[in-house]
Write a protein that holds these residues in place. Structure first.
Motif, PDB file in Angstrom:
ATOM      1  N   GLU A 258       7.023  -4.626   1.015  1.00  0.00           N
ATOM      2  CA  GLU A 258       6.556  -3.276   0.719  1.00  0.00           C
ATOM      3  C   GLU A 258       6.615  -2.980  -0.777  1.00  0.00           C
ATOM      4  OE1 GLU A 258       5.221  -0.760   2.523  1.00  0.00           O
ATOM      5  OE2 GLU A 258       4.995  -2.241   4.120  1.00  0.00           O
ATOM      6  N   PRO A 260       6.505   0.200  -3.159  1.00  0.00           N
ATOM      7  CA  PRO A 260       6.471   1.664  -3.267  1.00  0.00           C
ATOM      8  C   PRO A 260       5.652   2.094  -4.482  1.00  0.00           C
ATOM      9  CG  PRO A 260       8.577   0.813  -4.034  1.00  0.00           C
ATOM     10  CD  PRO A 260       7.827  -0.373  -3.476  1.00  0.00           C
ATOM     11  N   LEU A 261       4.613   2.890  -4.250  1.00  0.00           N
ATOM     12  CA  LEU A 261       3.756   3.380  -5.320  1.00  0.00           C
ATOM     13  C   LEU A 261       4.071   4.844  -5.606  1.00  0.00           C
ATOM     14  CD1 LEU A 261       0.360   1.775  -4.280  1.00  0.00           C
ATOM     15  CD2 LEU A 261       2.110   0.876  -5.805  1.00  0.00           C
ATOM     16  N   GLU A 263       2.333   7.414  -6.501  1.00  0.00           N
ATOM     17  CA  GLU A 263       1.454   8.462  -6.005  1.00  0.00           C
ATOM     18  C   GLU A 263       1.278   8.421  -4.490  1.00  0.00           C
ATOM     19  OE1 GLU A 263       0.324  10.876  -7.709  1.00  0.00           O
ATOM     20  OE2 GLU A 263       1.023  10.173  -9.669  1.00  0.00           O
ATOM     21  N   GLU A 264       2.019   7.556  -3.817  1.00  0.00           N
ATOM     22  CA  GLU A 264       1.802   7.395  -2.387  1.00  0.00           C
ATOM     23  C   GLU A 264       1.973   8.694  -1.588  1.00  0.00           C
ATOM     24  OE1 GLU A 264       3.260   4.565   1.336  1.00  0.00           O
ATOM     25  OE2 GLU A 264       4.098   4.302  -0.675  1.00  0.00           O
ATOM     26  N   PRO A 268      -1.942   9.097   0.278  1.00  0.00           N
ATOM     27  CA  PRO A 268      -1.525   7.994   1.164  1.00  0.00           C
ATOM     28  C   PRO A 268      -2.555   6.877   1.283  1.00  0.00           C
ATOM     29  CG  PRO A 268      -2.055   9.987   2.414  1.00  0.00           C
ATOM     30  CD  PRO A 268      -2.014  10.383   0.977  1.00  0.00           C
ATOM     31  N   LYS A 271      -2.671   3.672  -1.596  1.00  0.00           N
ATOM     32  CA  LYS A 271      -1.889   2.436  -1.515  1.00  0.00           C
ATOM     33  C   LYS A 271      -2.702   1.313  -0.867  1.00  0.00           C
ATOM     34  CE  LYS A 271       2.322   0.453   0.447  1.00  0.00           C
ATOM     35  NZ  LYS A 271       3.586   0.713   1.158  1.00  0.00           N
ATOM     36  N   GLN A 272      -3.364   1.618   0.253  1.00  0.00           N
ATOM     37  CA  GLN A 272      -4.126   0.592   0.945  1.00  0.00           C
ATOM     38  C   GLN A 272      -5.289   0.101   0.098  1.00  0.00           C
ATOM     39  OE1 GLN A 272      -3.202  -0.933   3.736  1.00  0.00           O
ATOM     40  NE2 GLN A 272      -4.889  -2.320   3.276  1.00  0.00           N
ATOM     41  N   PHE A 274      -5.470   0.108  -3.160  1.00  0.00           N
ATOM     42  CA  PHE A 274      -4.921  -0.671  -4.271  1.00  0.00           C
ATOM     43  C   PHE A 274      -4.518  -2.076  -3.815  1.00  0.00           C
ATOM     44  CE2 PHE A 274      -1.053  -2.059  -6.533  1.00  0.00           C
ATOM     45  CZ  PHE A 274      -1.575  -2.212  -7.807  1.00  0.00           C
ATOM     46  N   LEU A 275      -3.803  -2.159  -2.686  1.00  0.00           N
ATOM     47  CA  LEU A 275      -3.343  -3.460  -2.212  1.00  0.00           C
ATOM     48  C   LEU A 275      -4.513  -4.337  -1.767  1.00  0.00           C
ATOM     49  CD1 LEU A 275      -0.137  -2.472  -0.174  1.00  0.00           C
ATOM     50  CD2 LEU A 275      -0.283  -3.414  -2.483  1.00  0.00           C
TER      51      LEU A 275
END
Length: 298
Positions: A258, A260-261, A263-264, A268, A271-272, A274-275
């Motif tokens: 995991e 942790p970002l 601005e998550e 929400p 994050k997805q 970006f990854l």
């Protein structure tokens, strides 16, 4: 699926998918069953394997369980296994594997080292069975001959599994892939600790009573210049360099877990996105790196 039909040594495939070259460890496994003197029985077994009579094969620990549909209504139950090595025997094998980094590198890349039996020679045992009688087997069919055509059909298909994952051979000898790599890592750690202690002891002995800073060895250049941590200018042993894609599609992101970002909580979905972008970029760069490495090595 690539298999070798009995007696002719020609590579062929089920379903007429074309010719293929088998890894050497699969060929060695097939040589055992092809040495069976009842050739007609082998031909029937080959037909069973080719025509899909083997309805299931599963590896449970140190044994192979299979079901083979014969002429009856219910399939026959087949079991195959090898004699396992004791913990003491595995200790000798692991010690030998630790002393030769190339073996570890090739195994991690899914390649069976051509001289792997040298690692097992230290224990007086072997990875591959030397003769067909060393492969233990049972079948629920009424045929008293062993191997019967049902056992032999499973034997042929096991070659495919060995081609996909050579660690299955180690599993049949008593060590799963995960356990083998865990034990190997522990042996390497102990070997490095012993080497460090020996080096420290020799250094202290050489200093004698005078351990002033003037007599101490200078620090490694990387200690003074951290940018050197990312460089390695010495020539590499070709046996230690194995170019392989990540196993099972893993990437560095999968190993990191995991992330942790900041601005998550507010975004929400960010994050997805970006990854996903980072994973695609990593896969692209990995492919480019492999092509560059292969071009340089050629």
């Amino acid at each position: 699926m690539t298999l070798t039909p009995p007696g002719n040594g020609i590579n062929t495939s089920l379903g007429d998918e074309g010719l293929g070259q088998q890894p050497w460890w699969v060929e060695q496994w097939m040589e055992l069953i092809n040495s069976y003197r009842f050739k007609k029985r082998l031909e029937r077994a080959w037909a069973y394997a080719r025509e899909g009579h083997v309805t299931s094969i599963r590896f449970e620990g140190r044994r192979v369980h299979a079901r083979v549909q014969g002429t009856g209504e219910d399939p026959y139950k087949v079991k195959l296994w090898l004699d396992v090595l004791s913990d003491e025997d595995w200790g000798y094998v692991l010690e030998a594997l630790t002393q030769k980094a190339r073996w570890s590198a090739q195994l991690l890349a899914g390649i069976m080292p051509a001289d792997i039996e040298r690692a097992f020679a230290a224990s007086g045992r072997s990875l591959f069975p030397f003769k067909l009688q060393e492969v233990r087997s049972e079948c629920s069919c009424p045929d008293k001959a062993n191997p019967c055509k049902h056992i032999s059909a499973v034997y042929f298909l096991m070659g495919e599994r060995f081609s996909e994952d050579p660690f299955v051979l180690f599993q049949l000898r008593g060590r799963t892939r995960a356990k083998l790599l865990e034990d190997l890592a522990e042996h390497r750690r102990q070997a490095l600790e012993a080497l460090a202690e020996s080096s420290e002891a020799n250094q202290n002995e050489g200093q004698g009573a005078d351990d002033s800073p003037a007599t101490l060895a200078p620090p490694h250049p990387a200690v003074l210049d951290p940018t050197l941590w990312w460089r390695y200018d010495a020539a590499l042993d070709g046996d230690l360099v194995v170019i392989t894609p990540a196993m099972d599609g893993d990437t560095g992101l999968d190993a990191a877990g995991e992330l942790p970002l900041a601005e998550e909580p507010r975004f929400p979905e960010a994050k997805q996105h970006f990854l996903t972008h980072l994973r695609e970029q990593g896969q692209t760069l990995a492919q480019q790196a492999m092509l560059a490495a292969m071009a340089a090595g050629g």
